[in-house]
Design a protein around this motif. Structure first.
Motif, mmCIF file in Angstrom:
data_model
loop_
_atom_site.group_PDB
_atom_site.id
_atom_site.type_symbol
_atom_site.label_atom_id
_atom_site.label_comp_id
_atom_site.label_asym_id
_atom_site.label_seq_id
_atom_site.Cartn_x
_atom_site.Cartn_y
_atom_site.Cartn_z
ATOM 1 N N VAL A 124 0.844 -1.203 0.000
ATOM 2 C CA VAL A 124 0.000 0.000 0.000
ATOM 3 C C VAL A 124 0.879 1.253 0.000
ATOM 4 C CG1 VAL A 124 -1.678 1.294 1.368
ATOM 5 C CG2 VAL A 124 -1.909 -1.186 1.116
ATOM 6 N N TYR A 125 1.960 1.235 0.775
ATOM 7 C CA TYR A 125 2.847 2.388 0.825
ATOM 8 C C TYR A 125 3.554 2.590 -0.519
ATOM 9 C CZ TYR A 125 2.122 1.805 5.859
ATOM 10 O OH TYR A 125 1.550 1.679 7.100
ATOM 11 N N LYS A 126 3.856 1.496 -1.201
ATOM 12 C CA LYS A 126 4.490 1.611 -2.519
ATOM 13 C C LYS A 126 3.508 2.213 -3.522
ATOM 14 C CE LYS A 126 7.575 -1.381 -3.773
ATOM 15 N NZ LYS A 126 8.261 -2.626 -4.197
ATOM 16 N N ALA A 127 2.261 1.760 -3.481
ATOM 17 C CA ALA A 127 1.242 2.321 -4.378
ATOM 18 C C ALA A 127 1.050 3.810 -4.122
ATOM 19 C CB ALA A 127 -0.079 1.571 -4.201
ATOM 20 N N ALA A 128 1.000 4.193 -2.850
ATOM 21 C CA ALA A 128 0.851 5.613 -2.502
ATOM 22 C C ALA A 128 2.032 6.424 -3.016
ATOM 23 C CB ALA A 128 0.715 5.762 -0.988
ATOM 24 N N THR A 129 3.236 5.863 -2.900
ATOM 25 C CA THR A 129 4.428 6.564 -3.378
ATOM 26 C C THR A 129 4.361 6.787 -4.877
ATOM 27 O OG1 THR A 129 5.710 5.434 -1.653
ATOM 28 C CG2 THR A 129 6.955 6.547 -3.371
ATOM 29 N N ILE A 130 3.936 5.763 -5.620
ATOM 30 C CA ILE A 130 3.837 5.868 -7.078
ATOM 31 C C ILE A 130 2.896 6.997 -7.470
ATOM 32 C CG2 ILE A 130 3.078 4.668 -9.164
ATOM 33 C CD1 ILE A 130 3.858 2.025 -7.671
ATOM 34 N N VAL A 131 1.735 7.051 -6.819
ATOM 35 C CA VAL A 131 0.753 8.092 -7.138
ATOM 36 C C VAL A 131 1.310 9.479 -6.830
ATOM 37 C CG1 VAL A 131 -1.515 9.023 -6.521
ATOM 38 C CG2 VAL A 131 -1.219 6.549 -6.822
ATOM 39 N N HIS A 132 1.896 9.635 -5.650
ATOM 40 C CA HIS A 132 2.451 10.941 -5.270
ATOM 41 C C HIS A 132 3.602 11.339 -6.186
ATOM 42 C CE1 HIS A 132 0.183 11.967 -1.735
ATOM 43 N NE2 HIS A 132 0.493 10.848 -1.097
ATOM 44 N N ALA A 133 4.488 10.403 -6.484
ATOM 45 C CA ALA A 133 5.654 10.712 -7.310
ATOM 46 C C ALA A 133 5.241 11.140 -8.708
ATOM 47 C CB ALA A 133 6.593 9.508 -7.376
ATOM 48 N N ALA A 134 4.235 10.475 -9.271
ATOM 49 C CA ALA A 134 3.759 10.847 -10.610
ATOM 50 C C ALA A 134 3.185 12.256 -10.603
ATOM 51 C CB ALA A 134 2.717 9.835 -11.087
ATOM 52 N N ARG A 135 2.399 12.559 -9.583
ATOM 53 C CA ARG A 135 1.806 13.910 -9.499
ATOM 54 C C ARG A 135 2.878 14.978 -9.347
ATOM 55 N NH1 ARG A 135 1.159 16.778 -5.208
ATOM 56 N NH2 ARG A 135 1.381 14.984 -3.795
ATOM 57 N N PRO B 239 13.055 5.653 -3.668
ATOM 58 C CA PRO B 239 12.680 4.793 -2.536
ATOM 59 C C PRO B 239 11.213 4.989 -2.171
ATOM 60 C CG PRO B 239 13.939 6.687 -1.763
ATOM 61 C CD PRO B 239 13.969 6.743 -3.267
ATOM 62 N N ARG B 240 10.545 3.875 -1.907
ATOM 63 C CA ARG B 240 9.138 3.977 -1.504
ATOM 64 C C ARG B 240 9.034 4.613 -0.126
ATOM 65 N NH1 ARG B 240 7.980 0.793 2.651
ATOM 66 N NH2 ARG B 240 9.138 -1.137 2.972
ATOM 67 N N MET B 241 7.875 5.201 0.153
ATOM 68 C CA MET B 241 7.623 5.758 1.475
ATOM 69 C C MET B 241 7.502 4.622 2.493
ATOM 70 S SD MET B 241 5.094 9.023 0.879
ATOM 71 C CE MET B 241 3.750 8.085 0.160
ATOM 72 N N SER B 242 7.877 4.912 3.708
ATOM 73 C CA SER B 242 7.924 3.908 4.765
ATOM 74 C C SER B 242 7.282 4.475 6.029
ATOM 75 C CB SER B 242 9.388 3.525 5.029
ATOM 76 O OG SER B 242 9.507 2.649 6.118
ATOM 77 N N PHE B 243 6.378 3.688 6.642
ATOM 78 C CA PHE B 243 5.632 4.173 7.804
ATOM 79 C C PHE B 243 5.509 3.093 8.876
ATOM 80 C CE2 PHE B 243 3.724 6.449 4.142
ATOM 81 C CZ PHE B 243 3.954 7.759 4.532
ATOM 82 N N THR B 244 5.330 3.570 10.106
ATOM 83 C CA THR B 244 4.830 2.742 11.202
ATOM 84 C C THR B 244 3.588 3.429 11.744
ATOM 85 O OG1 THR B 244 6.993 1.845 11.847
ATOM 86 C CG2 THR B 244 5.265 1.842 13.514
ATOM 87 N N LEU B 245 2.503 2.680 11.875
ATOM 88 C CA LEU B 245 1.266 3.232 12.429
ATOM 89 C C LEU B 245 1.278 3.067 13.942
ATOM 90 C CD1 LEU B 245 -1.282 1.749 9.863
ATOM 91 C CD2 LEU B 245 0.008 3.891 9.727
ATOM 92 N N LEU B 246 1.079 4.179 14.636
ATOM 93 C CA LEU B 246 1.080 4.168 16.103
ATOM 94 C C LEU B 246 -0.306 4.562 16.587
ATOM 95 C CD1 LEU B 246 2.603 3.975 18.807
ATOM 96 C CD2 LEU B 246 3.222 6.385 18.529
ATOM 97 N N ASP C 277 7.017 12.138 1.273
ATOM 98 C CA ASP C 277 8.457 12.266 1.480
ATOM 99 C C ASP C 277 9.117 11.210 0.605
ATOM 100 O OD1 ASP C 277 11.065 12.405 2.277
ATOM 101 O OD2 ASP C 277 10.737 11.623 4.297
ATOM 102 N N LEU C 278 9.811 11.649 -0.447
ATOM 103 C CA LEU C 278 10.387 10.737 -1.421
ATOM 104 C C LEU C 278 11.897 10.621 -1.261
ATOM 105 C CD1 LEU C 278 8.289 11.801 -4.548
ATOM 106 C CD2 LEU C 278 7.712 10.193 -2.719
ATOM 107 N N THR C 279 12.375 10.818 -0.035
ATOM 108 C CA THR C 279 13.815 10.778 0.221
ATOM 109 C C THR C 279 14.259 9.478 0.879
ATOM 110 O OG1 THR C 279 13.596 11.815 2.407
ATOM 111 C CG2 THR C 279 13.833 13.285 0.511
ATOM 112 N N GLY C 280 13.339 8.562 1.113
ATOM 113 C CA GLY C 280 13.707 7.281 1.710
ATOM 114 C C GLY C 280 13.618 7.234 3.215
ATOM 115 N N GLY C 281 13.138 8.291 3.843
ATOM 116 C CA GLY C 281 13.016 8.308 5.297
ATOM 117 C C GLY C 281 11.823 7.512 5.790
ATOM 118 N N HIS C 282 11.868 7.158 7.064
ATOM 119 C CA HIS C 282 10.760 6.447 7.697
ATOM 120 C C HIS C 282 10.012 7.418 8.609
ATOM 121 C CE1 HIS C 282 8.605 2.961 9.291
ATOM 122 N NE2 HIS C 282 8.705 3.522 10.486
#
Length: 542
Positions: free
Chosen positions: A106-117, A380-387, A532-537
């Motif tokens: 899901v995070y990879k799909a979100a990254t693709i959409v944001h990066a294209a825009r 790099p795809r976006m990376s998250f932890t849900l808290l 954030d398309l810089t590879g950060g978490h």
């Protein structure tokens, strides 16, 4: 909603270094840190000599596929844009997974959409988001499962049991309707009750009832989640796609020796600068698969012939080319040739990848050059932890940081539990053991003077008594733990929420576990997070 930058356990060393700008020119084509890379890549894609598939033929294949599995007005608009030769693509993908697999999909799909825009805004031209479903992969064991956290704090593995040999492409393995129903029913049993549960299960049953295989189920679910954002789907195992891929497969066969040498050269360069290969380049490898009697066989070269390791198929180059012309659906890429095929099909401005994928793409640079192409910008795809609020509350209650949970959870937990020993029992036991050993030592010495064999017997006797004291000490600790069972469950919940199976959350839990808690609108919440398309978490407080 609060979003907090947060370092995560390191992944691939080479992937990390690429993101930081190290070895970018040595091992990759473009520097992620350079502001000029985007424009340079776009200009190269505009070059007339670039190898490419017929754009209209590609859009025709994609239109047919998405009309079946991802028929959203926004997707149809994306396909219309893609017809224009000036439009570019941001692409990323993943192997099919049960219930879409883990959250990183899901995070990879979100990254693709944001990066294209974002790329479209920067370049002033259309950039279309594309998700590449790696349906030609045959590793069923990687695709057949996912995880949820149950109400009794079990990280439950949901698995679609195999009924096949495991050597066929995932997209070619038929999944009977009863298998889908079994999987959804199992999910229904382990998901906690929530106000969204009925809706989630209805969605899954509706979409998966019509899915003939795991890739189709994956496509239908990703389409439901991201189709409204214009995300175009493509299955790499689509037979219609194979027909327009013939020219690239022909080049891979005819120039097989050149590609082999290119991959070996890249591999040597990677090792020279101190990294391990992520995708092994092998001498004699054709870097292609051939589908024989439903099995995906990796081809090698020997004595001028193409064959698999066991000799089930043996072809001359001419025979292989003839088969390609007549039966293109029998051919499949491996990990090193897939990026080339992707670039042949699409005008790839940026490829969205995980850090491990970025590392193995370093082995493809020379292959791109042999094919007359250039490796795209790797993003790099976006990376998250849900808290969630409960986990956050418990972390605050026990004065735990995210780093504490990630790096030293067990020691912090043991320290806390030791503090619950209000009577100092553990210390008393240690004192008793030490005092007993002190008092017993002279006795053992005297026994040795009386008779040498008695000394050994005395040592064994001492060890047994110490073991009995230690046994009682352990039972006492267990009693203290039982008295604090409710709080220990909180500790377990924290860790299993953030690092299930000792892995980052995004690599384990399915998105439907999250949607069951927060509703289908959670995807819109995710998409509202500043990209954030810089590879950060980052931590997302939900």
């Amino acid at each position: 909603m609060n979003v907090i930058p947060q370092a995560l356990r390191k992944g691939s060393a080479l992937g990390e270094d690429y993101v930081r700008g190290q070895h970018a020119h040595e091992l990759y084509e473009y520097d992620l840190q350079s502001d000029q890379s985007l424009q340079r890549r776009a200009e190269w894609l505009d070059a007339a000599h670039r190898p490419r598939v017929d754009r209209n033929a590609l859009v025709e294949v994609l239109t047919s596929y998405n009309a079946t599995y991802n028929d959203d007005p926004a997707v149809r608009m994306s396909l219309k844009k893609l017809k224009d030769e000036q439009s570019l693509v941001v692409v990323g993908g993943q192997q099919s997974g049960l219930f879409t697999g883990s959250l990183l999909v899901v995070y990879k799909a979100a990254t693709i959409v944001h990066a294209a825009r974002m790329a479209s805004q920067k370049l002033g031209r259309e950039v279309v988001p594309v998700f590449w479903i790696a349906g030609e992969d045959h590793d069923w064991d990687e695709a057949d499962h996912t995880y949820v956290l149950t109400s009794d704090l079990e990280v439950r593995r949901l698995r679609m049991e195999s009924w096949h040999d495991g050597k066929s492409s995932v997209s070619q393995i038929a999944v009977p309707k009863e298998k889908w129903e079994e999987a959804v029913t199992e999910l229904e049993h382990v998901l906690a009750d929530s106000e969204f549960k009925t809706e989630i299960l209805e969605l899954l049953r509706h979409e998966l009832a019509e899915a003939l295989n795991l890739s189709e189920g994956f496509a239908r679910l990703v389409g439901r989640l991201f189709g409204r954002y214009g995300l175009v789907l493509v299955d790499s195992a689509d037979p219609a796609l194979r027909k327009i891929e013939r020219p690239m497969f022909k080049q891979l066969i005819e120039r097989s020796d050149e590609f082999e040498q290119a991959y070996l050269t890249a591999a040597a360069r990677i090792e020279e600068v101190g990294y391990e290969q992520q995708a092994q380049a092998v001498e004699g490898a054709a870097n292609l698969f051939y589908i024989h009697e439903g099995q995906r066989l990796l081809l090698y070269k020997q004595d001028g012939k193409f064959m698999d390791r066991r000799g089930a198929v043996i072809f001359t180059k001419e025979e292989l080319l003839d088969l390609l012309d007549r039966c293109p659906e029998r051919f499949s890429n491996n990990v090193l040739t897939r990026p080339l095929m992707q670039d042949y099909l699409f005008p790839v401005l940026q490829a969205v990848l995980g850090l491990g994928e970025i590392a193995y793409w370093a082995g493809t640079k020379d292959g791109f050059e042999v094919a007359g192409m250039q490796m795209p910008i790797l993003l790099p795809r976006m990376s998250f932890t849900l808290l969630d609020s409960v986990t956050k509350k418990h972390m605050q209650q026990y004065s735990l940081t995210f780093e504490d949970v990630m790096e030293r959870f067990e020691s912090r937990k043991e320290t806390w539990l030791a503090e619950q020993d209000k009577l100092g029992m553990d210390e008393m036991f240690e004192q008793v053991k030490a005092e007993f050993e002190r008092l017993y030592a002279p006795l053992i010495g005297r026994l040795g003077e009386l008779q040498p064999g008695l000394s050994s017997l005395g040592e064994k006797n001492q060890a047994k008594i110490v073991d009995q004291i230690a046994f009682l000490q352990t039972k006492t600790k267990q009693t203290i733990a039982r008295q604090n069972e409710a709080e220990l469950r909180r500790w377990d919940r924290m860790y299993k929420t953030l690092f299930p199976l000792d892995r980052p959350q995004e690599r384990v839990y399915t998105v439907f576990y999250v949607l069951n808690r927060y509703g289908l609108d959670w995807i819109d919440t995710l998409m509202s997070v500043e990209p954030d398309l810089t590879g950060g978490h980052r931590i997302i407080e939900v």
